[in-house]
Design an enzyme around this catalytic site. Structure first.
Site, mmCIF file in Angstrom:
data_model
loop_
_atom_site.group_PDB
_atom_site.id
_atom_site.type_symbol
_atom_site.label_atom_id
_atom_site.label_comp_id
_atom_site.label_asym_id
_atom_site.label_seq_id
_atom_site.Cartn_x
_atom_site.Cartn_y
_atom_site.Cartn_z
ATOM 1 C CB SER A 1 -14.550 28.503 10.545
ATOM 2 O OG SER A 1 -15.576 29.090 11.305
ATOM 3 C CG HIS B 1 -12.349 24.618 12.057
ATOM 4 N ND1 HIS B 1 -12.818 24.398 13.335
ATOM 5 C CD2 HIS B 1 -13.230 25.493 11.486
ATOM 6 C CE1 HIS B 1 -13.917 25.113 13.528
ATOM 7 N NE2 HIS B 1 -14.187 25.773 12.427
#
Length: 199
Positions: free
Chosen positions: A101, A147
């Protein structure tokens, strides 16, 4: 490679299996097992997790690789992923993290920055990134720190690429790219060393 690793996870156990334990990122271990900041990008927590990441990689990665070339794209992808690991080490040092991610969010940030630099309209992409980032804060068990780290590093690298497109600036581009990589890795290792009490 990611799909192959995930199949091995399915055989050995995705949650606490031998493959997951060997490749996942855990900040205190990084100083003695530095490969984990990279190998964590190849392990995932569920089928939905890998499907989302690989679909995003296909959508954004194919276009970015076409624009940047394989070498620059690989640097963007892996440094964004390592940036995600560094952010986890700084903001959530007790976390056990799997997934690509951080790298994926780095690609999204890069796509946005490059599109803007070329005069493109990218409001829809900004909304998509915002929604996915918000989900990380709302849904438990998602490493929003990764993220965020991926976005920062991916955006910085894309900004560098957008400002050094001309052939005459390639040496500067490489030098700054290496400097970004050194800083990200140094932050990651220093934080890991701090966590285990080496300094």
């Amino acid at each position: 490679m990611t799909v192959a690793v995930f199949l091995l996870q399915l055989v050995t156990g995705t949650g606490n299996g031998v493959v997951t334990r060997a490749l996942a990122f855990y900040p205190p271990l990084e100083i003695v097992q530095p490969w984990r900041a990279v190998t964590t990008m190849f392990v995932h927590g569920s089928i939905l997790h890998i499907l989302f990441n690989m679909y995003s990689l296909y959508i954004f990665g194919a276009e970015l690789e076409r624009q940047l070339g394989r070498g620059r794209f690989a640097a963007l992808y892996f440094l964004s992923g390592i940036g995600g690991s560094a952010a986890v080490a700084l903001l959530a040092p007790g976390s056990f993290v799997v997934g690509a991610s951080g790298a994926i969010f780095g690609l999204m940030a890069a796509f946005f920055v490059i599109a803007r630099s070329l005069g493109g309209r990218s409001i829809q992409l900004l909304v998509l990134v915002g929604i996915n980032l918000a989900i990380g804060f709302i849904v438990p068990g998602i490493a929003w720190q990764a993220h965020l780290g991926g976005i920062v590093v991916g955006g910085a690298i894309a900004f560098l690429f957008s400002k050094t497109r001309h052939r005459s600036k390639h040496a500067v581009q490489i030098a700054v790219l290496v400097a970004i990589g050194v800083v990200v890795v140094a932050v990651l290792l220093a934080r890991s060393a701090q966590l285990v009490g080496l300094f």
